[in-house]
Scaffold this motif. Structure first.
Motif, short mmCIF file in Angstrom:
data_model
loop_
_atom_site.label_atom_id
_atom_site.label_comp_id
_atom_site.label_asym_id
_atom_site.label_seq_id
_atom_site.Cartn_x
_atom_site.Cartn_y
_atom_site.Cartn_z
N ILE A 132 0.84 -1.19 0.00
CA ILE A 132 0.00 0.00 0.00
C ILE A 132 0.87 1.24 0.00
O ILE A 132 1.82 1.36 0.80
CB ILE A 132 -0.92 0.03 1.23
N LEU A 133 0.59 2.16 -0.91
CA LEU A 133 1.16 3.50 -0.85
C LEU A 133 0.00 4.46 -0.62
O LEU A 133 -0.88 4.58 -1.48
CB LEU A 133 1.90 3.85 -2.14
N GLY A 134 -0.04 5.08 0.54
CA GLY A 134 -1.20 5.89 0.90
C GLY A 134 -0.84 7.27 1.41
O GLY A 134 0.30 7.54 1.82
N ALA A 135 -1.85 8.15 1.38
CA ALA A 135 -1.73 9.50 1.91
C ALA A 135 -3.13 10.03 2.19
O ALA A 135 -4.06 9.73 1.44
CB ALA A 135 -1.01 10.41 0.91
N HIS A 136 -3.28 10.81 3.24
CA HIS A 136 -4.59 11.38 3.50
C HIS A 136 -4.80 12.61 2.62
O HIS A 136 -3.87 13.38 2.39
CB HIS A 136 -4.77 11.71 4.98
N TYR A 137 -6.02 12.76 2.12
CA TYR A 137 -6.30 13.88 1.22
C TYR A 137 -7.07 15.00 1.91
O TYR A 137 -7.26 16.08 1.32
CB TYR A 137 -7.06 13.41 -0.02
N ASP A 138 -7.55 14.79 3.14
CA ASP A 138 -8.27 15.86 3.83
C ASP A 138 -7.29 16.91 4.35
O ASP A 138 -6.08 16.67 4.44
CB ASP A 138 -9.11 15.29 4.97
N SER A 139 -7.82 18.08 4.67
CA SER A 139 -6.99 19.18 5.14
C SER A 139 -7.65 19.85 6.34
O SER A 139 -8.81 19.57 6.67
CB SER A 139 -6.77 20.21 4.02
N PHE A 140 -6.90 20.75 6.98
CA PHE A 140 -7.42 21.43 8.16
C PHE A 140 -6.73 22.78 8.32
O PHE A 140 -5.55 22.93 8.01
CB PHE A 140 -7.19 20.57 9.41
N ALA A 141 -7.49 23.74 8.80
CA ALA A 141 -6.94 25.01 9.25
C ALA A 141 -7.72 25.38 10.50
O ALA A 141 -8.95 25.38 10.49
CB ALA A 141 -7.07 26.09 8.18
N GLY A 142 -7.01 25.68 11.59
CA GLY A 142 -7.61 25.72 12.91
C GLY A 142 -8.84 26.60 13.08
O GLY A 142 -8.94 27.69 12.50
N TRP A 143 -9.77 26.13 13.92
CA TRP A 143 -10.95 26.91 14.27
C TRP A 143 -10.53 28.08 15.16
O TRP A 143 -9.88 27.90 16.18
CB TRP A 143 -11.95 26.06 15.06
N ASP A 144 -10.88 29.29 14.79
CA ASP A 144 -10.71 30.44 15.67
C ASP A 144 -11.65 31.55 15.17
O ASP A 144 -12.50 31.31 14.32
CB ASP A 144 -9.25 30.91 15.72
N SER A 145 -11.46 32.75 15.69
CA SER A 145 -12.37 33.83 15.33
C SER A 145 -12.21 34.28 13.89
O SER A 145 -13.07 34.96 13.34
CB SER A 145 -12.14 35.03 16.26
N ILE A 146 -11.09 33.86 13.25
CA ILE A 146 -10.81 34.29 11.87
C ILE A 146 -10.98 33.14 10.89
O ILE A 146 -11.55 33.29 9.81
CB ILE A 146 -9.39 34.87 11.77
N THR A 147 -10.49 31.95 11.28
CA THR A 147 -10.39 30.82 10.34
C THR A 147 -11.54 29.84 10.53
O THR A 147 -11.84 29.43 11.65
CB THR A 147 -9.06 30.09 10.54
N ASN A 148 -12.13 29.42 9.44
CA ASN A 148 -13.17 28.38 9.44
C ASN A 148 -12.78 27.34 8.41
O ASN A 148 -12.87 27.58 7.21
CB ASN A 148 -14.53 28.98 9.10
N PRO A 149 -12.35 26.14 8.85
CA PRO A 149 -11.88 25.12 7.89
C PRO A 149 -12.98 24.60 6.98
O PRO A 149 -12.69 23.96 5.98
CB PRO A 149 -11.32 24.02 8.79
N LEU A 150 -14.26 24.83 7.35
CA LEU A 150 -15.34 24.47 6.45
C LEU A 150 -15.31 25.30 5.18
O LEU A 150 -15.87 24.91 4.15
CB LEU A 150 -16.69 24.62 7.15
#
Length: 425
Positions: A132-150
């Motif tokens: 298996i050669l794998g990698a996750h494709y999801d991403s994230f940027a932290g929840w705070d008053s400025i950033t919304n990862p949605l």
């Protein structure tokens, strides 16, 4: 009784040799000499391709596993693998998330369907044995008053780079009509960014493989490959206790084929390789020098402009070298994967009670075995044809409706034909 000193030395050296030989067999520590073929494959790794895949993933805006576009991302990845010539599976599974919101936002739970994407290059000698050669494709940027990862989590380095690496490797293998002795699965994993508090794609698939006794020879994970962090041009080789030989092998291949330094660690517990190791499968991972050195980690500034693609290419080459070393080309098969898939016709397809199998090319007139395998590579039907003459009609009413593969194996067990079909009610 006194033994002659020279005889004593002989036995000491002899038993040391035997112990080393047995240990080398047990941990598969076979260090090969420099291989010009591997070098030529690595030369095909293209920085422009890596950039293109990374930018395409970044262009989704977010790939957060709670975002509404998560299935669109999976479908894009499946389509990309299919454009190279792979048959793909989207492996969906339910996932319960516990979400903590900063600044007194509280905690909530949500159950959402997640999607692993799997493309397979089938082995010719032992297709059940899988790397298996794998990698996750999801991403994230932290929840705070400025950033919304949605809304915004570009995730170029984390982890579009890992996905881009396996896409480029999968592209090159198909372009070269590579015919591996064992099967290779290229997997985009979902929901890694929240695996500490929830289920994840790698946990789901590792547990599934374990429950099915699937023959996973090695899991190779690619995660964050594009930010050097300092001037040492170093990659971290992340191994696991009990499989230190894989880290040592990877480091030897690095010296043979790559212009990059390394650090080796053998106890990494939080990322997509870990569930496989926890389920007793050999595993290894590759990551940039130190993610904490990356000022864009889990931020909206994690974009392609902040990736060093020369550095990224060298790590991709190292991952590719390890895969090629473990899964050699099957020169005895004498056919490419494309030839295997184009050598047969099956009808009707979809089928119900029966299916006909016919060669498109020259008839094979030696004994052969016909197998039907499901998408997890489990054999559900097998028959022996003494004279090897096709067409032949198989009656298969007992096989459940699903997607399957027809395997044709010659008298030496070498795969000579491969075709997908659908069984319906």
């Amino acid at each position: 009784m006194q033994m002659n000193k020279n005889v004593k030395y002989f036995f000491v050296i002899f038993f040391c040799f035997i112990a080393f030989h047995v240990n080398a067999q047990n941990d598969q520590r076979t260090i090969k000499s420099f291989d010009p073929f591997i070098q030529s494959c690595l030369a095909d790794v293209n920085s422009d391709s890596l950039y293109s895949y990374t930018l395409s993933l970044q262009s989704f805006g977010t790939r957060y596993c709670l975002a509404d576009n998560r299935k669109s991302v999976a479908l894009w990845l499946a389509a990309k693998l299919e454009s190279f010539g792979y048959n793909t599976i989207i492996d969906s599974f339910p996932c319960t998330f516990e979400i903590h919101i900063n600044d007194g936002g509280g905690t909530f739970h949500v159950v959402l369907t997640q999607y692993n994407v799997i493309g397979t290059l089938w082995g010719t000698q032992n297709p059940a044995a899988t790397y298996i050669l794998g990698a996750h494709y999801d991403s994230f940027a932290g929840w705070d008053s400025i950033t919304n990862p949605l809304i915004s989590a570009p995730g170029a380095d984390d982890n579009a780079t890992g996905v881009a690496a396996f896409l480029e490797i999968s592209r090159i293998l198909k372009a070269r009509n590579y015919c591996p002795k064992y099967s290779i699965e290229f997997i985009g994993f979902a929901a890694e960014e929240l695996m500490g508090s929830s289920y994840s794609g790698s946990k789901h698939y590792a547990h599934l493989c374990d429950s099915l006794n699937k023959d996973i020879k090695m899991m190779i994970n690619a995660d964050m490959l594009g930010y050097p962090g300092d001037t040492t041009n170093t990659v971290n080789i992340m191994g696991y206790i009990g499989h230190e030989w894989i880290s040592a092998l990877a480091d030897t291949l690095r010296l043979q084929y790559c212009s990059i330094n390394s650090q080796i660690y053998n106890d990494q517990k939080v990322w997509d390789a870990y569930p496989f190791w926890a389920d007793s499968f050999p595993a290894i991972g590759f990551i940039e020098r130190n993610p904490s050195f990356n000022p864009n980690y889990h931020k909206v500034t994690d974009i392609v402009d902040n990736i060093d693609f020369d550095y990224f290419r060298e790590i991709t080459k190292l991952i590719f070298a390890l895969l090629l070393d473990r899964v050699p080309f099957d020169s005895a098969a004498g056919v490419s994967p494309i030839d295997l898939e184009n050598s047969l016709t099956i009808y009707p397809n979809p089928c119900n009670e029966y299916i006909w199998i016919k060669y498109l090319g020259e008839e094979q007139k030696s004994p052969l075995t016909i197998e039907i395998r499901d998408l997890m590579n489990r054999r559900v039907f097998s028959t022996f044809v003494q004279d090897g003459i096709l067409p032949i009609r198989l009656t298969i009413p007992e096989i459940k409706p699903s997607i399957y593969y027809i395997y044709l194996l010659n008298k030496n067990g070498v795969l000579t034909g491969l075709k997908k079909f659908v069984k319906i009610e």
